[in-house]
Scaffold this motif. Structure first.
Motif, mmCIF file in Angstrom:
data_model
loop_
_atom_site.group_PDB
_atom_site.id
_atom_site.type_symbol
_atom_site.label_atom_id
_atom_site.label_comp_id
_atom_site.label_asym_id
_atom_site.label_seq_id
_atom_site.Cartn_x
_atom_site.Cartn_y
_atom_site.Cartn_z
ATOM 1 N N ILE A 215 57.303 13.376 82.764
ATOM 2 C CA ILE A 215 57.067 12.357 83.791
ATOM 3 C C ILE A 215 56.754 11.014 83.142
ATOM 4 C CG2 ILE A 215 55.595 11.675 85.724
ATOM 5 C CD1 ILE A 215 57.419 13.999 86.407
ATOM 6 N N GLN A 216 55.938 11.038 82.109
ATOM 7 C CA GLN A 216 55.594 9.788 81.435
ATOM 8 C C GLN A 216 56.817 9.136 80.791
ATOM 9 O OE1 GLN A 216 52.593 8.117 81.578
ATOM 10 N NE2 GLN A 216 52.335 9.677 83.172
ATOM 11 N N GLU A 217 57.751 9.940 80.313
ATOM 12 C CA GLU A 217 58.988 9.384 79.760
ATOM 13 C C GLU A 217 59.807 8.696 80.846
ATOM 14 O OE1 GLU A 217 60.501 9.460 76.265
ATOM 15 O OE2 GLU A 217 58.340 9.161 76.385
ATOM 16 N N LEU A 218 59.877 9.281 82.030
ATOM 17 C CA LEU A 218 60.584 8.634 83.135
ATOM 18 C C LEU A 218 59.928 7.305 83.494
ATOM 19 C CD1 LEU A 218 61.388 11.630 85.534
ATOM 20 C CD2 LEU A 218 62.915 10.497 83.913
ATOM 21 N N ASN A 219 58.592 7.298 83.517
ATOM 22 C CA ASN A 219 57.881 6.034 83.762
ATOM 23 C C ASN A 219 58.245 5.003 82.700
ATOM 24 O OD1 ASN A 219 56.558 7.156 85.959
ATOM 25 N ND2 ASN A 219 54.723 7.689 84.789
ATOM 26 N N ARG A 220 58.281 5.454 81.461
ATOM 27 C CA ARG A 220 58.556 4.538 80.354
ATOM 28 C C ARG A 220 59.943 3.929 80.476
ATOM 29 N NH1 ARG A 220 59.474 6.265 74.045
ATOM 30 N NH2 ARG A 220 59.715 4.162 73.208
ATOM 31 N N TRP A 221 60.960 4.760 80.755
ATOM 32 C CA TRP A 221 62.321 4.225 80.829
ATOM 33 C C TRP A 221 62.487 3.327 82.043
ATOM 34 C CZ3 TRP A 221 63.291 4.601 76.227
ATOM 35 C CH2 TRP A 221 63.186 5.759 75.496
ATOM 36 N N THR A 222 61.783 3.639 83.130
ATOM 37 C CA THR A 222 61.850 2.775 84.313
ATOM 38 C C THR A 222 61.285 1.396 84.006
ATOM 39 O OG1 THR A 222 61.646 4.672 85.811
ATOM 40 C CG2 THR A 222 61.104 2.504 86.702
ATOM 41 N N TYR A 298 58.877 11.357 93.975
ATOM 42 C CA TYR A 298 58.361 10.366 93.037
ATOM 43 C C TYR A 298 59.478 9.774 92.185
ATOM 44 C CZ TYR A 298 55.786 8.366 89.133
ATOM 45 O OH TYR A 298 55.314 7.502 88.175
ATOM 46 N N VAL A 299 60.376 10.629 91.698
ATOM 47 C CA VAL A 299 61.493 10.159 90.878
ATOM 48 C C VAL A 299 62.403 9.247 91.696
ATOM 49 C CG1 VAL A 299 63.545 10.883 89.590
ATOM 50 C CG2 VAL A 299 61.396 12.127 89.313
ATOM 51 N N GLU A 300 62.606 9.574 92.971
ATOM 52 C CA GLU A 300 63.388 8.696 93.838
ATOM 53 C C GLU A 300 62.720 7.330 93.967
ATOM 54 O OE1 GLU A 300 63.760 10.833 97.460
ATOM 55 O OE2 GLU A 300 65.232 12.269 96.668
ATOM 56 N N GLY A 301 61.385 7.319 93.963
ATOM 57 C CA GLY A 301 60.662 6.052 93.993
ATOM 58 C C GLY A 301 60.903 5.233 92.736
ATOM 59 N N LEU A 302 60.975 5.889 91.589
ATOM 60 C CA LEU A 302 61.305 5.181 90.346
ATOM 61 C C LEU A 302 62.724 4.630 90.402
ATOM 62 C CD1 LEU A 302 59.781 7.577 87.636
ATOM 63 C CD2 LEU A 302 58.738 5.537 88.657
ATOM 64 N N GLN A 303 63.649 5.420 90.957
ATOM 65 C CA GLN A 303 65.024 4.947 91.100
ATOM 66 C C GLN A 303 65.087 3.728 92.013
ATOM 67 O OE1 GLN A 303 66.924 9.470 90.668
ATOM 68 N NE2 GLN A 303 67.110 8.349 92.585
#
Length: 359
Positions: A215-222, A298-303
């Motif tokens: 999850i933290q990696e997804l935050n980082r790339w976003t 949550y991932v959709e929110g990052l997208q």
């Protein structure tokens, strides 16, 4: 395409949109109304603002940004986030334009920390006016936020704000001392948090899930994509105003890049961030059906943040003026002429937020 001239007149914006077409673009159904309400709130909270200051607030368009990036939030939460974003967009302008010295930026950051309630304060005569202004405005959105957000989100947002304050102090120190930060340090400074996604979508992820490396990696790339694409998009207006805290400037001044090769380099970082995000999204572990559903949301929110922030940058006048559609179509960004730095009138422009000694 590389611009070989020592004084280029334009650069080619990288095609980032085609790398994000897998993410649907949405806009909050009440986005326009809430964006206008938030701007009116901030302007009405600053009755001494000059006409120039009012225009600057309106041109921030942070309310429209949150309508793009939180399209499924409730209207009440979207309004709180819009006020939050407008407040800190304005705070950012003040730190860049008026309190540019490290000592002044640190003091303003301390005032904001105190105003938001996580550092006790007893205003001194020296900073009383600043504390009262910052505190009064901040309380309008901070009070409803802390009554509505779960404690974990509050604490993480305060941690994120502390990173923000540290970041703009580092920027001020770089201006004061002409330090040459390495690229990774610069990117780290520009990252913020995804706590507002959890708040906007009313998602509670257990710490063991939210703090998981995946999850933290997804935050980082976003946040990499958002921060770096913003640097490309904002470069033109920043170079015209004489501001140089941008990764494009860093690459040209300290790493031997031309303007176009710097833009291409950052564009490739953005494209790689999307590729890493997609790879990470496809390999998320499972925590059970209930939590997995929340993780997907949550991932959709990052997208939404990735695609929404990119299109917002093209569709408002803040960075590209009225040329957003043309830049998206052709990729050509024509450089604006450098403006003479104007000192006169700056105190009056921003008088609701700072006291005269910051002018």
């Amino acid at each position: 395409m590389v611009v070989n001239s020592s004084q280029p007149t334009y650069f080619i914006f990288p095609d980032l949109v085609s790398h994000c077409i897998q993410y649907p673009l949405n806009y909050h159904s009440n986005g326009e109304e809430i964006a206008n309400q938030s701007i009116e709130w901030l302007i009405s909270s600053c009755p001494n603002l000059s006409l120039e200051g009012r225009r600057a607030i309106s041109n921030m368009e942070a309310g429209k940004l949150v309508a793009f990036t939180y399209p499924s939030a409730t209207s009440s939460r979207l309004r709180i986030i819009a006020d939050f974003m407008n407040y800190f967009s304005y705070f950012d302008i003040i730190c860049d334009d008026i309190a540019a010295r490290e000592a002044d930026v640190k003091e303003l950051c301390d005032v904001a920390r105190k105003a938001l309630g996580y550092i006790p304060t007893t205003p001194t005569e020296d900073n009383r006016a600043v504390v009262l202004n910052l505190g009064r405005i901040a309380s309008d959105f901070w009070a409803p936020f802390i009554t509505d957000a779960v404690p974990g989100v509050q604490q993480r947002l305060q941690t994120a704000l502390e990173h923000y304050f540290e970041g703009i102090q580092i920027q001020a120190k770089s201006r004061d001392t002409s330090l040459s930060p390495d690229i990774e340090s610069y990117i780290t400074v520009r990252r913020n948090t995804s706590e507002s996604v959890r708040y906007a979508l009313d998602i509670y992820l257990p710490d063991r899930v939210f703090e998981h490396d995946s999850i933290q990696e997804l935050n980082r790339w976003t946040t990499n994509f958002v921060a770096l694409s913003n640097d490309i998009l904002s470069y033109n207006v920043e170079q015209a105003s004489g501001s140089n805290h941008n990764i494009i400037d860093l690459l040209m001044e300290y790493h031997g890049h031309t303007l176009q090769s710097a833009v291409d380099y950052v564009g490739n970082l953005c494209i790689q961030s999307i590729a890493d995000f997609e790879r990470g999204r496809k390999h998320l572990p499972s925590w059970g059906a209930e939590i997995d559903a929340k993780v997907r949301k949550y991932v959709e929110g990052l997208q939404d943040w990735i695609i929404g922030s990119l299109h917002w940058s093209f569709q408002n006048d803040r960075y590209l003026g009225t040329d957003g559609d043309e830049v998206m179509r052709t990729g050509i960004v024509r450089l604006l002429p450098r403006k003479a730095h104007q000192e006169k009138g700056r105190e009056e422009t921003w008088s609701c937020m700072v006291n005269p000694r910051y002018s």
